[in-house]
Structure formats: C-alpha cells, structure tokens
Design a protein around this motif. Sequence first.
Motif, PDB file in Angstrom:
ATOM      1  N   TYR A 126      -5.402   2.102 -10.178  1.00 43.34           N
ATOM      2  CA  TYR A 126      -5.571   3.554 -10.124  1.00 43.34           C
ATOM      3  C   TYR A 126      -4.313   4.333 -10.528  1.00 43.34           C
ATOM      4  N   VAL A 140      -0.129  10.328  -4.051  1.00 44.39           N
ATOM      5  CA  VAL A 140      -1.455   9.833  -3.665  1.00 44.39           C
ATOM      6  C   VAL A 140      -1.610   9.912  -2.152  1.00 44.39           C
ATOM      7  N   TYR A 176      -7.302  10.945  -0.995  1.00 46.43           N
ATOM      8  CA  TYR A 176      -7.648  10.473  -2.343  1.00 46.43           C
ATOM      9  C   TYR A 176      -8.484   9.203  -2.250  1.00 46.43           C
ATOM     10  N   PHE A 177      -8.056   8.262  -1.423  1.00 44.46           N
ATOM     11  CA  PHE A 177      -8.790   7.011  -1.272  1.00 44.46           C
ATOM     12  C   PHE A 177     -10.102   7.211  -0.521  1.00 44.46           C
ATOM     13  N   GLU A 178     -10.083   8.091   0.475  1.00 42.08           N
ATOM     14  CA  GLU A 178     -11.334   8.371   1.189  1.00 42.08           C
ATOM     15  C   GLU A 178     -12.384   8.933   0.235  1.00 42.08           C
ATOM     16  N   MET A 190     -12.407   8.534  -3.060  1.00 42.94           N
ATOM     17  CA  MET A 190     -12.727   7.495  -4.034  1.00 42.94           C
ATOM     18  C   MET A 190     -13.724   6.485  -3.468  1.00 42.94           C
ATOM     19  N   PHE A 191     -13.412   5.937  -2.299  1.00 42.44           N
ATOM     20  CA  PHE A 191     -14.270   4.900  -1.711  1.00 42.44           C
ATOM     21  C   PHE A 191     -15.651   5.453  -1.364  1.00 42.44           C
ATOM     22  N   ALA A 227      -9.652  -3.428  -1.691  1.00 44.19           N
ATOM     23  CA  ALA A 227      -8.637  -2.500  -2.212  1.00 44.19           C
ATOM     24  C   ALA A 227      -7.394  -2.419  -1.344  1.00 44.19           C
ATOM     25  N   LEU A 228      -6.308  -2.084  -1.986  1.00 46.26           N
ATOM     26  CA  LEU A 228      -5.004  -1.761  -1.395  1.00 46.26           C
ATOM     27  C   LEU A 228      -4.336  -2.959  -0.726  1.00 46.26           C
ATOM     28  N   GLU A 238       0.813  -1.321   0.172  1.00 50.56           N
ATOM     29  CA  GLU A 238       0.286   0.014  -0.134  1.00 50.56           C
ATOM     30  C   GLU A 238      -0.161   0.721   1.147  1.00 50.56           C
ATOM     31  N   LEU A 251      -9.951   4.355   6.118  1.00 52.77           N
ATOM     32  CA  LEU A 251     -10.365   3.718   4.867  1.00 52.77           C
ATOM     33  C   LEU A 251     -11.641   2.901   5.058  1.00 52.77           C
ATOM     34  N   LEU A 281     -13.974   0.907   2.603  1.00 62.01           N
ATOM     35  CA  LEU A 281     -13.161  -0.283   2.386  1.00 62.01           C
ATOM     36  C   LEU A 281     -13.742  -1.457   3.166  1.00 62.01           C
TER      37      LEU A 281
END
Length: 344
Positions: A45, A96, A100-102, A104-105, A119-120, A124, A143, A148
């Motif tokens: 990403y 980031v 952002y990840f919340e 995205m996922f 992921a991650l 990270e 996550l 996740l």
Amino acid sequence: MEENGTWTPRKIEELFSLELHELGEIANNLNDNYVTFVVNRHINYTNVCVSKCPLCAFHRESGYLMSVDEVLRKAGEAVKAGATELHIVGGHNPEVSLEYFEEMFSAIKAKFPDVVIKALTATEVHFLSKLEKCSVKEVLERLKEAGLQAMPGGGAEILDDKIRKVICPNKAKSDEWLGVMRTAHSLGIRSNATMLFGHIESIEHRAKHLYRLWKLQEETGGFVAFIPLVFHPENTRLKELGLVKEKTDLIDVLKTIAVSRIVLSNFASVRAYWVMLGEKLAQIALNYGANDTDGTLMEEKVTHAAGAKTPLYLPKERLLRLIKGAGKVPAERDTFYNILRVYG
C-alpha cells in the motif's frame, strides 16, 4: 532435542553442525507427501518508511501511498484470478492512520467477503500503536473488527537486539515483535513468522531466533507457518557499507530450512519461498523440510527491489509443475492451511 521434548538454543545450534543429507532426511520425514500453496496477491500500500532499515531496498523517503480505491481495484483483480488471500504490507509511513486501514479492510470485506485479509507485520502494528498513542491490543482489536483475519510474519528479521541495532535499528525490538504476536494470538488473529538470514548474523543467532519462536508457539499455538527468508543484499545499505557482499550459498539455505522444520515441528508448515530462493532451489527445498511454496503472489515488490530475479507472479500451473517435479503431491490451501483441492 532434550528428553523432556523441549529445545534449547544450544541444542538447535548443534543441529547446524550435522551433515546436510542427514538433516534433510530427518526434516523430510517429518512431513507427509503433500506440498501446499495458496492463490494470493501481494499489495504494497505504500513504499514510504521512516525507519530506513539498512537491510531494505524497498523503502523511500518520498514515494507513493495507495488510495482505498486503488487497493480495492487490485483486490478485485486478485479475486477475479481466483485469489483466496490478500497479503497487504507496506512501510512505517507517518501519514497512514489506523482509520486508513479500518476503511480499507471494511471496504474489501464489503465487496469481497470471502477473501482473507492477511495484513500488516508486527513492526507495522507496533509503529501504528506509537503513532496513534494507543496500545497494540487496541490497534489489533480495531483492525480485527474492520476485517483483519491474519498477519504475515515479516519484521522478525533476527530476534536479537544486537543484530537488530545494525540491520533495523529504528523499528520494533525483538521483545516488541514477539509481544505483538502474543497479543494477536490472544485475540484469535493467527500469524506467520519469518527469519531473515544470510547477512551479519551467526548460527548462534539463528538458533536463538528459532528457539524464541518455538517457545512462543508452545505458549500460544497462534503461528501457522514459518518462512525462512534468504537475504538479498543488492541495493541495500548493508551492501553499500560492505557488511554483506553476496547471498549465502545453497547448502546454508537448505541446512537452515531443514533445521527450521526439525525445531518448529509445532508449526503447520515451513515454506520454500520461491521469490527469494528461485524456482529450482525452492523445488529442492521441498525434500529438505519445506512443505509449502507460499503462493502465486501476483506482484511481489519488496524482494525484487533488493535484486531478486524471480518472476513477479507464478501461475498456479507453474507451481503445480514445481511441486510435482519434487516428487510431491500439490494441494491448494487457504490462509489457515485448510486444504481446498488436491492435485493428483
């Protein structure tokens, strides 16, 4: 191995002194005749990373950051190609956020509910917890809530802080890496583990690393696979400084894979990661303790930045030929090593 079934770093170190053929025979006998693989895609990403590890050729001070829509497009391409897993990793990018990840996922799961989000890395997650000023547990809980399901094993490098001070001084220490994984496992998030070898570490450091992974697995049972990663020095600061001149040799690679299988018998698998090994050596490794070839990958970038000459993508048919050529039976799996299909 000790009589009570436990390992010590010294006992593991002694394994490395055994002859290669003997090690291979012992390790190979611990596996059945099946070799697994997954249809997956790597999505990096971002390539921005403030840690600037001397071992890494991928990071940039100013680079790219994908939008959620861009990630979704790549996820869609992967699912269309039959992928059951998305392997999503990047760098320690201060721009980031956890949100952002919340986002995205959640978006991936809304559109492709059946694909597994792996992921991650632990480093990270550790970086995110510092950035957001919250606990690792809170980061992982949020996550997981967003989608996740598993974590890759990257960032472990060598679990010895003297070595880390040289090869990756600005990211999580060894106890912090292990702590993130312990927390993930307690929350039901399964993970893999890696070891980056063939740089400045000694056999003693590898033994200590394997011991610490074995010990945590005895405690949590949360690890799925172990991936021994051969260090590629091209374009890295370690080579520039003259600390590492070239890749380690194939005998060292096969010995390390075999020892890993013998020690980590409490892991479901040890991988022959074809991206770093090359297809021929990966095939040989399948008779030296490795029982998984990872997957199709579809666009691996990190190792290739360090000079790997392997393809960016290995079609399923080519993986099947590789496995059959080793005299093994190919079996397609999911992220958690459930067998989806056996190819006779």
